[in-house]
Structures are given as structure tokens and as C-alpha cells.
Scaffold this motif. Sequence first.
Motif, PDB file in Angstrom:
ATOM      1  N   VAL A  93      20.690  14.486 -21.490  1.00 34.28           N
ATOM      2  CA  VAL A  93      19.803  14.137 -22.599  1.00 34.28           C
ATOM      3  C   VAL A  93      20.024  15.031 -23.819  1.00 34.28           C
ATOM      4  N   PRO A  94      20.156  16.367 -23.677  1.00 29.21           N
ATOM      5  CA  PRO A  94      20.401  17.187 -24.873  1.00 29.21           C
ATOM      6  C   PRO A  94      21.660  16.771 -25.614  1.00 29.21           C
ATOM      7  N   GLN A  95      22.720  16.433 -24.876  1.00 29.51           N
ATOM      8  CA  GLN A  95      23.965  16.024 -25.519  1.00 29.51           C
ATOM      9  C   GLN A  95      23.804  14.676 -26.227  1.00 29.51           C
ATOM     10  N   VAL A  96      23.053  13.754 -25.614  1.00 28.00           N
ATOM     11  CA  VAL A  96      22.820  12.455 -26.235  1.00 28.00           C
ATOM     12  C   VAL A  96      22.037  12.626 -27.536  1.00 28.00           C
ATOM     13  N   ILE A  97      20.994  13.437 -27.495  1.00 31.98           N
ATOM     14  CA  ILE A  97      20.205  13.663 -28.706  1.00 31.98           C
ATOM     15  C   ILE A  97      21.063  14.289 -29.798  1.00 31.98           C
ATOM     16  N   GLN A  98      21.911  15.217 -29.426  1.00 23.96           N
ATOM     17  CA  GLN A  98      22.784  15.845 -30.413  1.00 23.96           C
ATOM     18  C   GLN A  98      23.741  14.833 -31.030  1.00 23.96           C
ATOM     19  N   LEU A  99      24.273  13.923 -30.213  1.00 24.14           N
ATOM     20  CA  LEU A  99      25.154  12.884 -30.750  1.00 24.14           C
ATOM     21  C   LEU A  99      24.411  11.992 -31.737  1.00 24.14           C
ATOM     22  N   CYS A 100      23.167  11.666 -31.417  1.00 22.48           N
ATOM     23  CA  CYS A 100      22.364  10.863 -32.343  1.00 22.48           C
ATOM     24  C   CYS A 100      22.152  11.606 -33.656  1.00 22.48           C
ATOM     25  N   LYS A 101      21.718  12.848 -33.572  1.00 25.22           N
ATOM     26  CA  LYS A 101      21.422  13.619 -34.775  1.00 25.22           C
ATOM     27  C   LYS A 101      22.685  13.883 -35.583  1.00 25.22           C
ATOM     28  N   GLN A 102      23.773  14.186 -34.896  1.00 23.51           N
ATOM     29  CA  GLN A 102      25.038  14.460 -35.576  1.00 23.51           C
ATOM     30  C   GLN A 102      25.502  13.247 -36.366  1.00 23.51           C
ATOM     31  N   ASN A 103      25.169  12.061 -35.843  1.00 26.04           N
ATOM     32  CA  ASN A 103      25.563  10.830 -36.510  1.00 26.04           C
ATOM     33  C   ASN A 103      24.437  10.190 -37.316  1.00 26.04           C
ATOM     34  N   ARG A 104      23.347  10.984 -37.532  1.00 23.82           N
ATOM     35  CA  ARG A 104      22.258  10.569 -38.417  1.00 23.82           C
ATOM     36  C   ARG A 104      21.631   9.253 -37.972  1.00 23.82           C
ATOM     37  N   LEU A 105      21.404   9.152 -36.656  1.00 20.27           N
ATOM     38  CA  LEU A 105      20.800   7.995 -36.037  1.00 20.27           C
ATOM     39  C   LEU A 105      19.499   8.390 -35.361  1.00 20.27           C
ATOM     40  N   ILE A 106      18.435   7.609 -35.552  1.00 21.52           N
ATOM     41  CA  ILE A 106      17.241   7.781 -34.744  1.00 21.52           C
ATOM     42  C   ILE A 106      17.582   7.338 -33.325  1.00 21.52           C
ATOM     43  N   CYS A 107      17.128   8.097 -32.352  1.00 22.51           N
ATOM     44  CA  CYS A 107      17.538   7.959 -30.961  1.00 22.51           C
ATOM     45  C   CYS A 107      16.396   7.337 -30.153  1.00 22.51           C
ATOM     46  N   VAL A 108      16.540   6.084 -29.730  1.00 25.16           N
ATOM     47  CA  VAL A 108      15.592   5.473 -28.802  1.00 25.16           C
ATOM     48  C   VAL A 108      16.178   5.634 -27.402  1.00 25.16           C
ATOM     49  N   LEU A 109      15.526   6.457 -26.594  1.00 26.06           N
ATOM     50  CA  LEU A 109      15.996   6.717 -25.239  1.00 26.06           C
ATOM     51  C   LEU A 109      15.207   5.852 -24.266  1.00 26.06           C
ATOM     52  N   GLU A 110      15.905   5.127 -23.392  1.00 25.77           N
ATOM     53  CA  GLU A 110      15.211   4.252 -22.450  1.00 25.77           C
ATOM     54  C   GLU A 110      15.704   4.453 -21.024  1.00 25.77           C
ATOM     55  N   VAL A 111      14.769   4.366 -20.070  1.00 20.69           N
ATOM     56  CA  VAL A 111      15.092   4.389 -18.642  1.00 20.69           C
ATOM     57  C   VAL A 111      15.349   2.952 -18.195  1.00 20.69           C
ATOM     58  N   HIS A 112      16.537   2.707 -17.649  1.00 22.68           N
ATOM     59  CA  HIS A 112      16.917   1.341 -17.317  1.00 22.68           C
ATOM     60  C   HIS A 112      16.587   0.947 -15.880  1.00 22.68           C
TER      61      HIS A 112
END
Length: 450
Positions: A93-112
Motif C-alpha cells: 500500500v505505501p508503494q501504491v500511494i507513492q505511485l499515485c502521488k508521484q503521478n499526481r493522481l488521486i488514489c481510490v484503493l479498493e478491496v476486491h
Amino acid sequence: MKRRLRILAVAVLAVVASVAVYVQPASAAVGLHISGRTIVEANGQNFVMRGINHPHVWYTGQTRAFADIKATGANTVRVVLGTGKRWGPSNDVPQVIQLCKQNRLICVLEVHDTTGYGEEGAAASLDEAANYWISQKANLVGQENYVVINIGNEPIGNTNAGQWTAATVAAIQKLRSNGFQHLLMVDAPNWGQDWQYTMRDNAQTVLDADTLRNTVLSIHMYAVFNTAASITAYLDTFQRNNWPLVIGEFGWQFNSGEVDHNTILAEAQARGIGYLGWSWSGNTDPILDMVLNFDPAQITTWGTRIINGANGIRATSREASVFGGGPGNPPSSSQPSQQPSSQPPSSQPPSRGCSATYSVTGQWPGGFQGEVRVTAGSAAITGWTVTWTFANGQRVNSHWSATITSSGAAVTARNVGYNGSVGAGVSTTFGFLGSWTGTNSVPTLSCTAT
């Protein structure tokens, strides 16, 4: 997610008469939050999701997808995660959030894992999904400006869809009692499509259950929503009652009787409703891929329609202000997932002038993404022009936050209306996508100010 697209032969029922209009109080939450039926940022600026679903849990190595999604102009990415019961566990999750922020994207995280609970035997419950989010709390607290928690994907199937209300209320309250202040997103039952109208008819109960009044409802529109009438009738009810709603997934009309995506796009734009198309790539049935093999050069008919079509992402997306976007700003694509290779300024800022720094923020065979940072000197400026000459045949193919013209190898970039005035010592940025062969050297820049 539609690795197996369920086509439901369901007649659209008449919309029930409107109940009293719901007036949602101001949220006490921090970061992204609900005001009325609208998502707003911490500074009160409206934020309308224009984004793409990315099946991360099955393709964890496809991190470049975040930059490629941003390059479409999207302002949001919905990221598929797993608790470990069916998929995952997603411990990145920390890496995913960083990828979102690095690419200036709001991050909607969902449990599938919750997909089709009650009908799908292997599915996780919403309570189990809430426990996963609690296990990730240390990675999520402090990210309220950037992260939306979509508690569970399509959390109830078609068996006993009525259980959705109590299960959703309990999951929201469990997260709030554990200190989460994030904007929460809750999906509808009936595999997300709400054809029995459980979410529609119990929306008030679910919204009231959130002590922070910071929940947005999410409808997934596939074969149930195959006519303009079915789409507008459903959306009308939510708008009439002032209930916050996003279209968290939808596909396109690839066969007669499939989802009417043109109406979805047009209605979402007209009503200020966010939408997140399914999905970037990697579907078992590639008819729902926007690009094939995670390659943006292999854009599909669906990808062309949602990205470049009328009311599509490129025409209607606006970057979140937390990343520097603002009202009227054009779609922005910047900072892909590769580690930036910043270069030092070409010169120190003169007292009443500007300097410019050129960075290659991402590079792949035949293409690259560049960013230029313009910094005012010791006095404020009202406009700027940056020029450079490529030495190795590079070309600018598209750009944002600047007006760029080229004559052979010579490139001239001028400010646009919203970023010409820069305070003393303050910086602004613009970016571009380019092509290269052989060598991609960094040019020397010249900056002049007015």
C-alpha cells in the motif's frame, strides 16, 4: 471488475417517488470530503473524478501503468487490492500511494475480495475488508488529501442483496471507530449494479451511519444500464435527494444490449458526477481493455472512446488542486513512476528574471516524459518564455501547462493564463511527452521574463 462480465437480463423498474431531499452537513473529516452531493478537497475546491481502474493486485509489476494512466489526462486511478483471502495480500500500500502521488493522481484503493459475497462462495465479507483496512491504518493515516478508501468491491451478489445495508453500515462504523477520517466509498450490491435498488432505497440510512458524513456511494454500470432511460432514471433519484454518487465502474456498448456508455459520459459531465472506467488492461476478456498488453500504443476502441471521445477523460478531467491543478486548468500529465533524473538549473535566477530546470521524469523505448521548472528571481514576474534546442533529434509530441511551439530542433514554451504570474523565488512547472532515438541528452535552457 469484470474478468467475467455478468450480463443480467433485468427489466429496469420505475423509479420510486422522491423522498425528502437530503441535506448533508459539512464534514468534520480532513482532506477529501463530501459537501452536499459533491466531493471537495481540503481547501473547498470541487473535485470530480475522471479516472481509470487498474488491476494492480494481479499485475503488481506493471507500475508504469500509473504514469500511462496519468498521460491520458486522468485525475484519479482506482487500484485493485486484495486482503489475501482470494487475492494478494496487498502489502505494498505505501508503494501504491507513492505511485499515485508521484503521478499526481488521486488514489481510490479498493478491496476486491468482497466481489459477489453471498453468491460467490470464496468472497470475503465487508467486515473482513474493514479488518484489512485497519491492518493498513499506519500506511493510510495522513494520506486523507490523496486517498479514498473504497471499502469493498461489489460486496454482495444477487443472493439476499438486502444484507448490504447492515453490512455496509457496520463496515463504515468500524472504520470510523478505529479513527479513519478518509473519504469512504461504498459499492452497490447485485455485483455493483443495484438492479434490485437496495442501495438506492437505503442510501439515507448508509449516509447517516457515517459520523463524519464523509461517504460517497458508487454504482457500477454494465448490462443493466443499457438504455439512456435506465441511466438517467437512476441518476435522477440521487441528484434529487442530494446524495453523493460516483460511477465507480462501467464498460462500453460493444454489443447490442450492452451498457450505454455515451449516455453515462454525457450525464456524468452534465451532473458533475465522477466516473472511473473499467479498466486499463489485463482483462480475461480483452473487450474491456482500454489498451492491450499494458501498452498505450495499442489503444482499443473502448480506450479511444473514454479517453479521447466526447465527454471523455481528456476533455473533462481537471487535476486535483493538491497537486497544483485549479479551476479551468487543462488535464495534466506528469511525473511517471520511474525515478526522476533531475538536472541542475541552467543558470541562477537573475534579480528580475527567471531560470529554468529541465528534468527527464520518465523514459521508455522511443518515448519520454519531461518537466521544466520555471523559477522567478528576486522580483515577481507576470509572464515567462523558455527556449531550448534539442541536440539529438528529440521531438515534443504533446504538452500541458504551457504553449509549446517547435521549429526543427528549436523549442519555445510560453506560460498559459493561469501560471504566468509567479512570485519572487517561487516556481511553476510545465510538462510534455516526447520521442527520442539513440540519445536523449538534456538541453541547455534559456528563460526570459516579463
